[in-house]
Write an enzyme that holds these catalytic residues in place. Structure first.
Site, mmCIF file in Angstrom:
data_model
loop_
_atom_site.group_PDB
_atom_site.id
_atom_site.type_symbol
_atom_site.label_atom_id
_atom_site.label_comp_id
_atom_site.label_asym_id
_atom_site.label_seq_id
_atom_site.Cartn_x
_atom_site.Cartn_y
_atom_site.Cartn_z
ATOM 1 N N ASP A 129 3.608 2.013 -2.698
ATOM 2 C CA ASP A 129 3.081 0.911 -3.494
ATOM 3 C C ASP A 129 2.400 1.537 -4.715
ATOM 4 O OD1 ASP A 129 1.674 -1.150 -4.630
ATOM 5 O OD2 ASP A 129 0.531 -1.673 -2.827
ATOM 6 N N ASP A 152 6.749 -1.777 -5.713
ATOM 7 C CA ASP A 152 7.051 -0.764 -4.703
ATOM 8 C C ASP A 152 8.327 -0.037 -5.125
ATOM 9 O OD1 ASP A 152 5.142 -1.612 -2.237
ATOM 10 O OD2 ASP A 152 5.907 -3.394 -3.264
#
Length: 277
Positions: free
Chosen positions: A167, A240
């Site tokens: 992330d 992500d």
């Protein structure tokens, strides 16, 4: 080889809770187990400093039998049960864990945000990049993190190819979120954060999703939980990523999102690449 990355937003909640949200998380875990991935990276574990309990490990083994586990949790002086990363990799693979301190501002180096494993033919870096926060109060520190992270990843790349995932808390381009016009001053889409990601790629790394799919739109990896209809309306962000060293980009076979059904927040992402372990 097959890699999966997922910001789980609390391993304990996903594994042990009986809430409706936890049940959705458990369905995602079951789905991920079916991919038989070589390496699974998890972010935002929110585990205590001592890491997963025996119960956590037993439950994880139920979803992912036959894996070794490395973890990195937030430790004092950072917040308790905050951030955190974990990597599961198949038994039979050998890896050496790198001890990493970037020299990042505040308590960022103590928040369990960067877990790096040294495999025979590549480095694997699992990152949970700090969020700039409400009011962008952590933006300056975030910019320093981005520079230090890029320097570190580049140093690894000088030794052998790198696969970096996690992330990254930034939507790189306007096509990476549903509503760019109204978010130019929002954490995750400031000019400063986007520039940091551009500079990271310029150090010799490829965004695997864009390499495979080009400028495809309306495909995201995160939908905010505060707005109940965000996923239904596909009002999402792509924050992500799987990044790979430029010199192995032609070995990428697949880079995509894994459908997490009605569960909002992050969806898992997948990379398939021809690479010996």
């Amino acid at each position: 080889m097959t890699f999966i990355s997922w910001n789980i937003d609390s391993i304990n909640a996903a594994l042990t809770s009986s809430s409706d949200r936890a049940k959705l998380s458990q369905e995602v875990l079951k789905k991920l187990g079916g991919y038989n991935a070589d390496i699974i990276a998890i972010q935002e574990t929110k585990l205590p400093a001592e890491g997963p309990s025996d119960n956590h490990l037993e439950l994880l083994a139920g979803y992912f039998p036959g894996y070794k586990i490395e973890w990195l949790s937030s430790v004092p002086p950072a917040k308790k049960s905050y951030a955190g990363t974990m990597v599961l990799y198949k038994e039979g693979m050998t890896a050496r864990r790198e001890i990493v301190r970037l020299g990042a501002p505040d308590t960022m180096d103590d928040e369990g945000r960067l877990l790096v494993l040294d495999f025979d033919n590549f480095y694997f870096a699992n990152v949970y990049t700090p969020n700039s926060g409400d009011g962008l109060k952590r933006l300056s520190d975030r910019q320093k993190w981005d520079q230090l992270y890029a320097d570190y990843l580049s140093s690894l790349d000088g030794k052998k190819p790198v696969i970096a995932c996690g992330d990254f808390n930034v939507a790189h381009k306007e096509i990476d979120l549903a509503n760019p016009a109204s978010n130019h001053f929002s954490a995750g889409f400031t000019d400063e954060e986007r520039e940091g990601f551009t500079k990271l790629l310029a150090r010799g790394f490829t965004d695997s999703f864009r390499y495979v799919h080009g400028d495809v739109k309306d495909i995201y990896s995160w939908w905010g939980q505060r707005i109940k209809t965000s996923k239904i309306n596909n009002s999402g962000w792509r924050i992500d990523y799987f990044l790979v060293s430029d010199r192995i980009k032609e070995q990428i076979k697949k880079s995509e999102m894994i459908d997490s059904g009605p569960r909002q927040d992050h969806t898992p992402i997948l990379l398939e690449i021809d690479l010996a372990c």
